[in-house]
Write an enzyme that holds these catalytic residues in place. Structure first.
Site, PDB file in Angstrom:
ATOM      1  N   ARG A   1      10.525  12.600  14.631  1.00  0.00           N
ATOM      2  CA  ARG A   1       9.716  13.492  14.684  1.00  0.00           C
ATOM      3  C   ARG A   1      10.311  14.590  15.841  1.00  0.00           C
ATOM      4  O   ARG A   1      10.528  15.985  14.864  1.00  0.00           O
ATOM      5  CB  ARG A   1       8.973  13.035  14.867  1.00  0.00           C
ATOM      6  CG  ARG A   1       7.864  12.423  13.920  1.00  0.00           C
ATOM      7  CD  ARG A   1       7.429  11.626  13.924  1.00  0.00           C
ATOM      8  NE  ARG A   1       6.049  11.134  12.801  1.00  0.00           N
ATOM      9  CZ  ARG A   1       4.782   9.981  12.843  1.00  0.00           C
ATOM     10  NH1 ARG A   1       4.605   9.678  14.406  1.00  0.00           N
ATOM     11  NH2 ARG A   1       4.464   9.712  11.442  1.00  0.00           N
TER      12      ARG A   1
ATOM     13  N   HIS B   1       4.893   2.399  20.808  1.00  0.00           N
ATOM     14  CA  HIS B   1       4.421   3.784  19.874  1.00  0.00           C
ATOM     15  C   HIS B   1       3.261   3.147  20.311  1.00  0.00           C
ATOM     16  O   HIS B   1       2.544   3.014  19.540  1.00  0.00           O
ATOM     17  CB  HIS B   1       4.608   2.501  18.045  1.00  0.00           C
ATOM     18  CG  HIS B   1       4.378   3.475  17.770  1.00  0.00           C
ATOM     19  ND1 HIS B   1       5.608   5.244  17.005  1.00  0.00           N
ATOM     20  CD2 HIS B   1       3.660   3.972  15.814  1.00  0.00           C
ATOM     21  CE1 HIS B   1       4.832   5.370  16.153  1.00  0.00           C
ATOM     22  NE2 HIS B   1       3.170   4.272  15.850  1.00  0.00           N
TER      23      HIS B   1
ATOM     24  N   ASN C   1      -5.685  -6.256  12.927  1.00  0.00           N
ATOM     25  CA  ASN C   1      -4.486  -6.320  12.057  1.00  0.00           C
ATOM     26  C   ASN C   1      -4.085  -7.239  12.625  1.00  0.00           C
ATOM     27  O   ASN C   1      -3.239  -8.271  12.242  1.00  0.00           O
ATOM     28  CB  ASN C   1      -3.423  -5.141  12.355  1.00  0.00           C
ATOM     29  CG  ASN C   1      -4.065  -3.628  11.121  1.00  0.00           C
ATOM     30  OD1 ASN C   1      -4.247  -4.584  10.364  1.00  0.00           O
ATOM     31  ND2 ASN C   1      -3.263  -3.140  11.226  1.00  0.00           N
TER      32      ASN C   1
ATOM     33  N   ASP D   1       1.090  -8.290  -2.147  1.00  0.00           N
ATOM     34  CA  ASP D   1       0.180  -7.995  -1.149  1.00  0.00           C
ATOM     35  C   ASP D   1      -0.681  -8.735  -1.842  1.00  0.00           C
ATOM     36  O   ASP D   1      -1.198  -9.408  -2.490  1.00  0.00           O
ATOM     37  CB  ASP D   1      -0.845  -6.119  -1.772  1.00  0.00           C
ATOM     38  CG  ASP D   1      -1.480  -5.473  -0.532  1.00  0.00           C
ATOM     39  OD1 ASP D   1      -1.224  -4.381  -0.400  1.00  0.00           O
ATOM     40  OD2 ASP D   1      -2.584  -6.072  -0.965  1.00  0.00           O
TER      41      ASP D   1
ATOM     42  N   GLY E   1       3.882   0.488   1.560  1.00  0.00           N
ATOM     43  CA  GLY E   1       5.123  -0.301   0.388  1.00  0.00           C
ATOM     44  C   GLY E   1       5.673   0.411  -0.209  1.00  0.00           C
ATOM     45  O   GLY E   1       6.769  -0.016  -1.229  1.00  0.00           O
TER      46      GLY E   1
ATOM     47  N   ARG F   1      -5.092   4.012  10.318  1.00  0.00           N
ATOM     48  CA  ARG F   1      -5.333   5.069  10.997  1.00  0.00           C
ATOM     49  C   ARG F   1      -6.863   5.922  10.421  1.00  0.00           C
ATOM     50  O   ARG F   1      -5.960   6.146   8.591  1.00  0.00           O
ATOM     51  CB  ARG F   1      -4.878   5.908  11.750  1.00  0.00           C
ATOM     52  CG  ARG F   1      -4.293   4.711  13.332  1.00  0.00           C
ATOM     53  CD  ARG F   1      -3.922   5.815  14.888  1.00  0.00           C
ATOM     54  NE  ARG F   1      -2.496   6.696  14.462  1.00  0.00           N
ATOM     55  CZ  ARG F   1      -2.133   8.053  14.961  1.00  0.00           C
ATOM     56  NH1 ARG F   1      -3.323   7.820  16.042  1.00  0.00           N
ATOM     57  NH2 ARG F   1      -1.460   7.960  15.067  1.00  0.00           N
TER      58      ARG F   1
ATOM     59  N   GLY G   1       0.767  -1.246   0.010  1.00  0.00           N
ATOM     60  CA  GLY G   1       0.242  -0.373  -0.473  1.00  0.00           C
ATOM     61  C   GLY G   1       0.899   1.824  -0.103  1.00  0.00           C
ATOM     62  O   GLY G   1       1.903   1.222  -0.282  1.00  0.00           O
TER      63      GLY G   1
ATOM     64  N   ILE H   1       6.231  -2.997  10.560  1.00  0.00           N
ATOM     65  CA  ILE H   1       5.707  -1.531  10.721  1.00  0.00           C
ATOM     66  C   ILE H   1       4.076  -1.452  11.048  1.00  0.00           C
ATOM     67  O   ILE H   1       3.822  -0.421  11.620  1.00  0.00           O
ATOM     68  CB  ILE H   1       6.065  -0.982   9.473  1.00  0.00           C
ATOM     69  CG1 ILE H   1       7.599  -0.747   8.928  1.00  0.00           C
ATOM     70  CG2 ILE H   1       5.493   1.191   9.428  1.00  0.00           C
ATOM     71  CD1 ILE H   1       8.020   0.235   7.939  1.00  0.00           C
TER      72      ILE H   1
HETATM   73  P1  A3D Z   1      -2.250   0.745   3.397  1.00  0.00           P
HETATM   74  O1  A3D Z   1      -1.783   1.854   2.321  1.00  0.00           O
HETATM   75  O2  A3D Z   1      -3.745   1.015   3.022  1.00  0.00           O
HETATM   76  O3  A3D Z   1      -1.574  -0.793   2.709  1.00  0.00           O
HETATM   77  C1  A3D Z   1      -1.953  -2.169   3.161  1.00  0.00           C
HETATM   78  C2  A3D Z   1      -1.446  -2.620   2.711  1.00  0.00           C
HETATM   79  O4  A3D Z   1      -1.831  -4.235   3.000  1.00  0.00           O
HETATM   80  C3  A3D Z   1      -2.570  -2.484   1.089  1.00  0.00           C
HETATM   81  O5  A3D Z   1      -2.346  -2.480   0.429  1.00  0.00           O
HETATM   82  C4  A3D Z   1      -3.721  -4.312   1.504  1.00  0.00           C
HETATM   83  O6  A3D Z   1      -4.530  -4.650   0.925  1.00  0.00           O
HETATM   84  C5  A3D Z   1      -2.130  -4.549   2.714  1.00  0.00           C
HETATM   85  N1  A3D Z   1      -3.392  -5.905   3.335  1.00  0.00           N
HETATM   86  C6  A3D Z   1      -3.837  -5.912   3.767  1.00  0.00           C
HETATM   87  N2  A3D Z   1      -4.543  -7.659   4.780  1.00  0.00           N
HETATM   88  C7  A3D Z   1      -3.285  -8.261   3.891  1.00  0.00           C
HETATM   89  C8  A3D Z   1      -2.557  -9.535   3.867  1.00  0.00           C
HETATM   90  N3  A3D Z   1      -3.246 -10.198   4.987  1.00  0.00           N
HETATM   91  N4  A3D Z   1      -1.188  -9.505   3.531  1.00  0.00           N
HETATM   92  C9  A3D Z   1      -0.683  -9.293   3.009  1.00  0.00           C
HETATM   93  N5  A3D Z   1      -0.757  -7.427   2.615  1.00  0.00           N
HETATM   94  C10 A3D Z   1      -2.237  -7.097   2.949  1.00  0.00           C
HETATM   95  O7  A3D Z   1      -1.942   0.991   5.157  1.00  0.00           O
HETATM   96  P2  A3D Z   1      -0.081   2.111   5.432  1.00  0.00           P
HETATM   97  O8  A3D Z   1       0.838   1.201   4.066  1.00  0.00           O
HETATM   98  O9  A3D Z   1      -0.199   3.598   4.340  1.00  0.00           O
HETATM   99  O10 A3D Z   1      -0.153   1.312   6.350  1.00  0.00           O
HETATM  100  C11 A3D Z   1       0.228   0.265   6.713  1.00  0.00           C
HETATM  101  C12 A3D Z   1       0.390   0.134   8.198  1.00  0.00           C
HETATM  102  O11 A3D Z   1       1.266   0.582   8.559  1.00  0.00           O
HETATM  103  C13 A3D Z   1      -1.158   0.174   8.886  1.00  0.00           C
HETATM  104  O12 A3D Z   1      -0.994  -0.623  10.373  1.00  0.00           O
HETATM  105  C14 A3D Z   1      -0.455   1.963   9.530  1.00  0.00           C
HETATM  106  O13 A3D Z   1      -0.893   1.959  10.895  1.00  0.00           O
HETATM  107  C15 A3D Z   1       1.355   1.295  10.099  1.00  0.00           C
HETATM  108  N6  A3D Z   1       1.866   2.149  10.209  1.00  0.00           N
HETATM  109  C16 A3D Z   1       3.098   2.240  10.689  1.00  0.00           C
HETATM  110  C17 A3D Z   1       3.446   3.597  12.080  1.00  0.00           C
HETATM  111  C18 A3D Z   1       5.038   3.015  12.435  1.00  0.00           C
HETATM  112  O14 A3D Z   1       5.198   4.037  12.825  1.00  0.00           O
HETATM  113  C19 A3D Z   1       4.915   2.051  12.993  1.00  0.00           C
HETATM  114  C20 A3D Z   1       3.352   4.751  10.874  1.00  0.00           C
HETATM  115  C21 A3D Z   1       2.290   4.814   9.903  1.00  0.00           C
HETATM  116  C22 A3D Z   1       1.397   3.286   9.887  1.00  0.00           C
END
Ligand code: A3D
Length: 315
Positions: A156, A180, A100, A38, A19, A87, A16, A123
């Protein structure tokens, strides 16, 4: 002829927002070949193709592919896991736990089957609970698992200090430890500007304001973006960890690593200062904290322990 050298293989589970950015940064840093995975059918292939078209512009040779088949991740040297929901405005990271943890469970089961030796950087949020889920299912210590949060939270803090003082970000060091969440612990005595303790440059109330803004910074971004959460800075932070591992840089980085006695914490993955090199998390720097920072770290770790108990109910 069997090639003598191979580029490292980087598996990105979740293609996403973060990624895609991870893949781009990995190309720009020439870290190796990349597999974007994905569950969404064609999207990882589309991102892989798009990023392949960056290669000639950057002058980088690498193989980039997209897949929904875990078998294609076999042989990955490092996996960076972002599978899971981000979120929305008004949500806390903990609100993501129910959804999750199910996603992380299925990811971890496949990682255990296909990539038992990879160094894994998680992450997905809630970060500490997702690291625990991955570590529990893949079975530590065979597969080293670490969480990315501290590099970002510290970055940050560093940015806000540099901005306030009008100095280079390169000269500001900081460590944000603990879970976190809103109770993360910016360790002010470890913050310096060109080696000068921050306390000599800013008043306590100014430092407190920066610490509070750091704790809320993820939410501040979510509120402005309206859809999704921060993605460029988390990707950059995880690539910093992956690079330290793949190039054996032995960077000193805060990361959610398994504590077994360090900082008085037992059997918990919590943000602590680590040394990341070819051996994965090679060391936790178990240094002495002030009594107030130690108490804040213990409180943050208790919150992580509560989340871990919630995970255990769901596994
Ligand atoms: P997003 O763009 O929604 O990407 C997540 C991807 O996960 C999507 O493409 C989904 O299709 C895919 N997905 C869902 N289920 C599965 C599965 N079973 N197997 C493989 N892929 C799957 O989200 P994002 O890239 O913005 O964020 C990803 C995660 O990182 C979220 O949980 C956020 O909360 C987290 N995050 C963490 C931080 C930290 O600092 C730790 C910061 C920002 C985001």
């Amino acid at each position: 002829m069997t090639p003598k050298f191979q580029r490292p293989k980087i598996g990105l589970i979740g293609s996403g927002q973060i990624g895609g950015q991870l893949a781009l940064l990995a190309v720009q840093k020439q870290l190796g070949d990349i597999v974007l995975f994905d569950i969404a059918a064609d999207m990882p292939k589309g991102k892989a193709l798009d990023i392949s078209h960056v290669l000639p512009v950057e002058g980088v040779d690498a193989r980039i592919s997209g897949t929904s088949d875990y078998a294609d991740l076999k042989g990955s040297d490092v996996l960076i896991v972002t599978a899971g929901l981000p979120r929305k405005p008004g949500m806390s990271r903990d609100d993501l736990l129910d959804t999750n943890v199910k996603i992380m469970k299925s990811v971890a089961e496949n990682v255990k089957t296909y990539c038992p030796d990879a160094f894994i950087i998680v992450i997905s949020n809630p970060l500490d609970a997702m690291v625990y889920t991955m570590a529990k299912i893949t079975g530590r210590p065979k597969t080293p698992v670490v969480g990315m949060a501290g590099v970002l939270d510290s970055s940050r803090f560093r940015f806000f200090v540099a901005e306030r003082l009008g100095v280079s970000v390169a000269d500001v060091t900081a460590f944000v430890l603990g879970g976190h969440g809103d109770d993360m612990v910016p360790v002010v005595p470890f913050c310096s500007v060109g080696g000068i303790p921050l306390t000599q440059l800013l008043s306590q109330s100014e430092i407190d304001a920066i610490a509070n803004r750091t704790r809320q910074a993820g939410g501040e971004v979510v509120a402005l973006l309206k859809t999704g959460s921060a993605f460029m800075s988390p990707a950059s932070s995880a690539i910093c960890m992956a690079e330290s591992y793949l190039r054996d840089k032995k960077r000193v980085l805060p990361a959610a690593a398994l504590c077994e006695g360090e900082f008085g914490l037992h059997g918990l993955h919590v943000g602590v200062p680590t040394v990341i090199g070819a051996g994965g998390v090679e060391r936790i720097l178990d240094v002495k904290l002030s009594s107030s920072d130690q108490a804040a770290l213990a409180a943050s770790a208790e919150h992580v322990r509560d989340l871990v108990l919630e995970v255990d109910k769901r596994l």
